[in-house]
Design an enzyme around this catalytic site. Sequence first.
Site: not given
Length: 429
Positions: A18, A20, A44-45, A229, A306, A308, A337
């Site tokens: 999202e 974070k 990951g961040h 997560q 990853t 992905r 947004l």
Amino acid sequence: MNDKIQNVAVIGAQWGDEGKGKIVDLLCEEFDVVARYQGGHNAGHTVKFADKHFALRLIPSGIIHPDKICLLGNGMVIDPDALLEEMTNLRAHGIAIDDHNLLVSDAAHVILPYHRALDLAREEAAGTGKIGTTGRGIGPAYETKVGRYGIRIADLLDPDVLKQKIEFTCAEKNLVLSEIYKKDTFDPAKLFDDYLEYGRKLTPRITNGTVWINEQIRAGKRVMFEGAQGMMLDIDHGTYPFVTSSSTIVGGVCTGLGVAPKHIHKVIGVAKAYTTRVGGGAFPTELDDAHGEHLRKRGNEFGTVTGRPRRTGWLDLPVLRTATILNGIDELAITKLDVLDEFEEIRVCTAYNVRGKSWSTFPAFAVAHHDYQPEYRTFKGWKTSTVGITTFEDLPQAAKDYISFIVDETEARASIVSTGPRREETILR
């Protein structure tokens, strides 16, 4: 920040990814400690500021701020090799990491190579029924933890205990790998040597994390609690079995760091202006069409760890309402947004129809059979760029209406709206 609001938890309010990392980085200046309470290097961040771009896996994004202390909590599972590699990469980018600004709980559990091998072997054997793990050994490491024969960070400092635990666990895992999955096995003697060396390298930063963080709280230090997560991947409350192996909701702060509930003063839920998820499992608003591909490309929806491609879909309000209930979310941080800028129309799932009954929260019982039909409300798109806008008043009216609708439906104030990936591309209300 209100003096009574000392400590804040930042929670992913969807299926993860999202944003974070950006939110934690953005708010860091007001805190002394950033503590992570669950997960491993499977999440990951990504943090972007001006021309700098950092991809973090284990270490909280507070590490980018030189005067903050980061703690990896006991609720995590840690691959020492991945941690040391991440430290080396950050130092190469000019980030200072010493024995005082990055600490590791001695009660966190350790990921070993046989955990990774089992993770990959199971996914391969599951075929079309695979969960979609990252293959980094997270689930198997949590299994040995719950099975009460896991290896903890503290064990890396005790050669006798480490040797005994590796030999015991390796004997079992090698048998499973060779006999059931027909995979290579591991030499316990080599693992012992390797992990004893990891312990030597990590010794200066290993501490009793529970005692340490409670000392900081008693001293009046401000703490930010950071999850990995999103809450829909919670082992108890997510879309089981397509979930992670730890508690991602705010309750995980208490168990994953040893912090009493009364010390969590505010919860910020981070949610994209649309929805994504990685791996298999329920995704009611998924878009397998040109709209979904547009969200993926414009939002750069590819995994930090990853690479992905992420599954994409419209915003799902039942998911956000569920997140608000489970976490007691006080405020929302709405990210990306700007990804919606080019849509003529934007749809929002307001409820599900499950066997003729309307559900406004996520119906876990319907997951197994994908037994839900999303009910949508359509909004007019704003068809103009919101990238880099920093005040709510400057947003196009249609974008303001969209955000106001989310606020009304979740009853959580949108205190942050992200209009781009960089720290400065943010509306703070």
